[in-house]
Design a protein around this motif. Sequence first.
Motif, PDB file in Angstrom:
ATOM      1  N   GLU A  73       0.830  -1.206   0.000  1.00 33.40           N
ATOM      2  CA  GLU A  73       0.000   0.000   0.000  1.00 33.40           C
ATOM      3  C   GLU A  73       0.866   1.259   0.000  1.00 33.40           C
ATOM      4  O   GLU A  73       0.569   2.224  -0.701  1.00 33.40           O
ATOM      5  N   THR A  74       1.922   1.241   0.790  1.00 32.54           N
ATOM      6  CA  THR A  74       2.833   2.389   0.837  1.00 32.54           C
ATOM      7  C   THR A  74       3.467   2.617  -0.525  1.00 32.54           C
ATOM      8  O   THR A  74       3.542   3.756  -1.014  1.00 32.54           O
ATOM      9  N   TRP A  75       3.884   1.542  -1.159  1.00 32.96           N
ATOM     10  CA  TRP A  75       4.508   1.657  -2.476  1.00 32.96           C
ATOM     11  C   TRP A  75       3.524   2.184  -3.520  1.00 32.96           C
ATOM     12  O   TRP A  75       3.856   3.038  -4.332  1.00 32.96           O
ATOM     13  N   VAL A  76       2.290   1.707  -3.458  1.00 29.90           N
ATOM     14  CA  VAL A  76       1.272   2.151  -4.416  1.00 29.90           C
ATOM     15  C   VAL A  76       0.994   3.640  -4.250  1.00 29.90           C
ATOM     16  O   VAL A  76       0.821   4.376  -5.222  1.00 29.90           O
ATOM     17  N   ARG A  77       0.952   4.100  -2.987  1.00 35.11           N
ATOM     18  CA  ARG A  77       0.746   5.534  -2.762  1.00 35.11           C
ATOM     19  C   ARG A  77       1.883   6.349  -3.369  1.00 35.11           C
ATOM     20  O   ARG A  77       1.672   7.418  -3.925  1.00 35.11           O
ATOM     21  N   GLN A  78       3.084   5.835  -3.263  1.00 28.04           N
ATOM     22  CA  GLN A  78       4.234   6.535  -3.855  1.00 28.04           C
ATOM     23  C   GLN A  78       4.114   6.585  -5.380  1.00 28.04           C
ATOM     24  O   GLN A  78       4.438   7.599  -5.997  1.00 28.04           O
ATOM     25  N   VAL A  79       3.647   5.489  -5.961  1.00 22.24           N
ATOM     26  CA  VAL A  79       3.424   5.466  -7.419  1.00 22.24           C
ATOM     27  C   VAL A  79       2.399   6.518  -7.807  1.00 22.24           C
ATOM     28  O   VAL A  79       2.584   7.279  -8.768  1.00 22.24           O
ATOM     29  N   ARG A  80       1.326   6.575  -7.041  1.00 17.72           N
ATOM     30  CA  ARG A  80       0.283   7.561  -7.331  1.00 17.72           C
ATOM     31  C   ARG A  80       0.834   8.979  -7.302  1.00 17.72           C
ATOM     32  O   ARG A  80       0.590   9.785  -8.197  1.00 17.72           O
ATOM     33  N   GLU A  81       1.586   9.279  -6.259  1.00 18.08           N
ATOM     34  CA  GLU A  81       2.099  10.636  -6.091  1.00 18.08           C
ATOM     35  C   GLU A  81       3.077  11.013  -7.204  1.00 18.08           C
ATOM     36  O   GLU A  81       3.024  12.122  -7.743  1.00 18.08           O
ATOM     37  N   VAL A  82       3.958  10.074  -7.560  1.00 18.02           N
ATOM     38  CA  VAL A  82       4.937  10.409  -8.591  1.00 18.02           C
ATOM     39  C   VAL A  82       4.265  10.495  -9.959  1.00 18.02           C
ATOM     40  O   VAL A  82       4.663  11.305 -10.812  1.00 18.02           O
ATOM     41  N   ALA A  83       3.222   9.690 -10.183  1.00 19.27           N
ATOM     42  CA  ALA A  83       2.497   9.760 -11.454  1.00 19.27           C
ATOM     43  C   ALA A  83       1.799  11.109 -11.595  1.00 19.27           C
ATOM     44  O   ALA A  83       1.825  11.733 -12.658  1.00 19.27           O
ATOM     45  N   HIS A  84       1.169  11.559 -10.501  1.00 19.17           N
ATOM     46  CA  HIS A  84       0.523  12.871 -10.536  1.00 19.17           C
ATOM     47  C   HIS A  84       1.547  13.981 -10.755  1.00 19.17           C
ATOM     48  O   HIS A  84       1.313  14.923 -11.518  1.00 19.17           O
ATOM     49  N   GLU A  85       2.673  13.863 -10.077  1.00 19.91           N
ATOM     50  CA  GLU A  85       3.717  14.886 -10.213  1.00 19.91           C
ATOM     51  C   GLU A  85       4.240  14.926 -11.647  1.00 19.91           C
ATOM     52  O   GLU A  85       4.431  16.003 -12.221  1.00 19.91           O
ATOM     53  N   ALA A  86       4.447  13.746 -12.231  1.00 20.03           N
ATOM     54  CA  ALA A  86       4.925  13.682 -13.608  1.00 20.03           C
ATOM     55  C   ALA A  86       3.903  14.288 -14.564  1.00 20.03           C
ATOM     56  O   ALA A  86       4.254  15.031 -15.492  1.00 20.03           O
ATOM     57  N   GLU A  87       2.623  13.983 -14.327  1.00 20.09           N
ATOM     58  CA  GLU A  87       1.579  14.526 -15.190  1.00 20.09           C
ATOM     59  C   GLU A  87       1.545  16.051 -15.110  1.00 20.09           C
ATOM     60  O   GLU A  87       1.424  16.744 -16.126  1.00 20.09           O
ATOM     61  N   ASP A  88       1.673  16.595 -13.884  1.00 22.64           N
ATOM     62  CA  ASP A  88       1.668  18.051 -13.703  1.00 22.64           C
ATOM     63  C   ASP A  88       2.804  18.704 -14.490  1.00 22.64           C
ATOM     64  O   ASP A  88       2.605  19.695 -15.204  1.00 22.64           O
ATOM     65  N   ILE A  89       4.000  18.136 -14.352  1.00 25.21           N
ATOM     66  CA  ILE A  89       5.171  18.718 -15.013  1.00 25.21           C
ATOM     67  C   ILE A  89       5.029  18.654 -16.528  1.00 25.21           C
ATOM     68  O   ILE A  89       5.307  19.627 -17.241  1.00 25.21           O
ATOM     69  N   ILE A  90       4.575  17.513 -17.033  1.00 25.64           N
ATOM     70  CA  ILE A  90       4.445  17.347 -18.481  1.00 25.64           C
ATOM     71  C   ILE A  90       3.360  18.258 -19.039  1.00 25.64           C
ATOM     72  O   ILE A  90       3.498  18.819 -20.123  1.00 25.64           O
ATOM     73  N   ASP A  91       2.261  18.441 -18.281  1.00 28.65           N
ATOM     74  CA  ASP A  91       1.221  19.380 -18.721  1.00 28.65           C
ATOM     75  C   ASP A  91       1.777  20.795 -18.846  1.00 28.65           C
ATOM     76  O   ASP A  91       1.507  21.507 -19.825  1.00 28.65           O
ATOM     77  N   GLU A  92       2.519  21.214 -17.844  1.00 28.85           N
ATOM     78  CA  GLU A  92       3.116  22.557 -17.894  1.00 28.85           C
ATOM     79  C   GLU A  92       4.129  22.665 -19.032  1.00 28.85           C
ATOM     80  O   GLU A  92       4.174  23.673 -19.739  1.00 28.85           O
ATOM     81  N   PHE A  93       4.926  21.627 -19.196  1.00 30.81           N
ATOM     82  CA  PHE A  93       5.935  21.619 -20.254  1.00 30.81           C
ATOM     83  C   PHE A  93       5.277  21.766 -21.635  1.00 30.81           C
ATOM     84  O   PHE A  93       5.684  22.585 -22.456  1.00 30.81           O
TER      85      PHE A  93
END
Length: 915
Positions: A73-93
């Motif tokens: 569960e901890t690992w999955v939460r980390q995946v979620r957070e990094v996926a959202h962060e990546a999406e945010d950066i790519i959208d701005e880019f």
Amino acid sequence: MGFCQNHLAVEWTIWFIYIVDFLLDKLTGILLQEASLLGDAYDEIEEIKLELESMRSFLKDAERTMERSESVETWVRQVREVAHEAEDIIDEFMHHKDKEKHKSGFKGITKEIVHFPKNITARYQIATKLPKIKVKVREISDRSKRYGFDKLDEGTSNYMSRESWQHYAESSIFFGEDKIVGMEEKTEEMIEWLLEYEQRRTIISIVGMGGLGKTTLATRVYNDQRIKQQFNCCTWISVTQIHDSNELLRSMVREFFETKQLVLPNNFGTMNNIQLMAMLFHYLHQKRYVVVLDDVWDIYLWSSIRGAFPDNKNGSRIILTTRNENVATSVGVGYRVNHLETLQEKDAWALFCKTAFWNEPGRSCPQELQPLAHAIVNKCEGLPLAIVAIGGLMCSRRKAIGEWKKVYESLNWQLSYNPKLGQVKGMLLLSYKDLPFYLKHCFLYCCMFHYCSQIKRKKLIRLWVAEGFVKERKGNTMEEVAEEHLTDLILRSMIQVTETNAAGRKENFCTAYDGNESRLEGNFHHLSVHDRGEKIRLSRTMSHHLRSFFVFKTDTCTSLSLDAALSKFKLLRVLNLQGVPVVTIPSTLGRLFNLRYLNLRDTKISELPKSIKMLRNLQTLDVWNTNVRRLPSGISKLTRLRHLYMYCNNYQNSETSNIANSMMAPTGIWNIQCLQTLACIDAEEELIQQVGNLTELRRLDITKLKTVHGPELCTSIQKMKNLLRLCVTATNEEELQLESLSLPPSYLQKLELVGRLNTLPRWFESLSNLTHLYLGRSYLQDDMVLSLHKLSALVFLELRKAFNGKILHFKAKWFPKLNKLKIVELAQLDSLVVEEGALPTIQELNLIRCLELKALPQGVEHLISLQKLYLEEMPEEFIQMLRNDKYHDQSKVCHIPTIKIVCLNGQSQVVETLC
């Protein structure tokens, strides 16, 4: 149309998988289509994509095996957070790259020079974020391998297997006869179908959502002595969600042979499907049999085993129970479907009392508990499984108001964590688990809507598209694909077509704010606000990542500061303020570069900021029924706009709208090639000439049309081959000149014409797909019914000031599919004649302010399907025939369940209902 979502406690990994899946689709599209813009970032994005693909595979394994250790569960939460962060950066880019692509000319170069320091800083910040996010993704991926998450033991699970849940659910709904309510009519209907004269083998399906009592109904019928006496052999097979046809056939052979004490052959254990089917066929071929296949999920199951069941023309029957209507309709020729519905209020209350108060005198609820008990039953929404489970829970509680109030206020928690209610969660979870992946996130999105709020079909479709849930498919628009998704969910009994709707809740998918918390904390990406007047405060983290923001209509003006909120929500995709009494929209709206969906319908705004032209990704703009009179000219630059809804007056009904007010369309609106909805606009000369360029239009509402411009509009309409809905309103009392439309859109489904017509246009006869027709202020002299009856697909017809004649005559076999007819303000009409065989499917007939019509329609007794007769401000003679027993005409309407009469009494209306 609205929808009611079944309550489901859904699994934590599903949305995380979607986040990764959605991001991978986005990255793939960027790498394929925008490679030239990426430059040095191409390799960075490619590597992030490859790592996320590996993570997605693991997440799907975890979801399938239901693995739920704390470390995972901890690992999955980390995946979620990094996926959202990546999406945010790519959208701005991509936003900055898109801005660069659109800069041209002297003005664009000047702006670039002025804003150069600011732009170079933003580019640098984004450029440095990509390598950092790549490192984070790689570290999380390495962590999964280091802790062995990629080697999940698929045999272990902290949850019951599907088969266990199925068995648990089945056993829980085999109630004793004294606990079965509301099934008497369905039982008799099923027995009638089983025993009817039809000699062909018939397949009868019982369809409905989980927990409705499909198995209970099948059991009652199967055990009925009338069935036992009429059939030579019977067997019951419980079909698991993941079936094996060989084992299924083997089980049926065993059941039949053991019942008759027959010996199985020695090679029975090694027989293949063909041998088993031959064995069953030989056993059944001279018998009248009934076979129950309970809980069928796979639409291909029947085709794989049908060879085992001979059609020996002696009245054999197969009964299927299923949650998926596709299963019921995929069995071929000779089938019947029995749709189970939720219990009526009276039956739901009776079932609850039998369970919760089984040891009370008369099984009745104590007077002091009745308000709370009724509230608890209402929460179950007529679902028998939920009523019995919660009734069993309450049976063990003290019969004290305080005790029951605690349970009522914590019902959501009880459903998720109380083991006594585990079968409700498990039963409904099976339906969710069976959904294909692309439908799961569409289904979860329904939880954005407040309990009992309405979810309009087309609105939900546009939202799914805006959120990116729908993938493009060659030959279909995304809206058409979304419509298929919605239909699939309905057929699977996951969404019910109804008047009101309820939505479940999903952890870390969205949250609903009702004013109870002083501040919203968390990392949510979807927020629904049900404001109670308190100040809405969002945490900085949540504001930055928010993708969907819904504020629902309230009685008091929301205290949300839009200016402050919009300045924080820079990555927002959906902004829904429908019905909220906001007056102004700040210019900071233009900063929402990611916005796809903007709904300002029924607000009090009078203008849109000019900065709206910066919303290059906007797909839907809705300013229907606002005070906006003119849109900013920059709207024409929104090249991705698909749906534009503009001002209309306050008069509306459920099927169609009598459009009187509109607004001028911005110059150049006809250049937005992907526009599908344009409603409703003034018929200016340039627009009429150019609107034909919008060949993707599905809906066009145009008003204030002058007679002289009719032929030009016809020329433009002929180019719109995809048009499904057309509304044309003339200026004042001018005539509609539409005769020159020689080739109308062949797929046209809804047509609304408001304005004088000398005669119905000749092209009416070619509208073979037309289902809805509204004619207003036409003042036709000819017998219009004679011309309209050729529209055999019509289901709705409204004639409002459309006819100046005295008689409307509906002949036999006319309007075979019409289910609603509205006749309004036909000033000269004094006779309405319905022959036997006319209007065979009519459900509702409305007669409104037809002041010369003083007698019931001649032949109204022939309308045997009529469910409602609505009469508004009709002559007193007409009404007296219904009220007074001595009138012979009253007997002609005794078959109509509901007759509603609305009369004027001074300035107020008096409503009377005769049932």
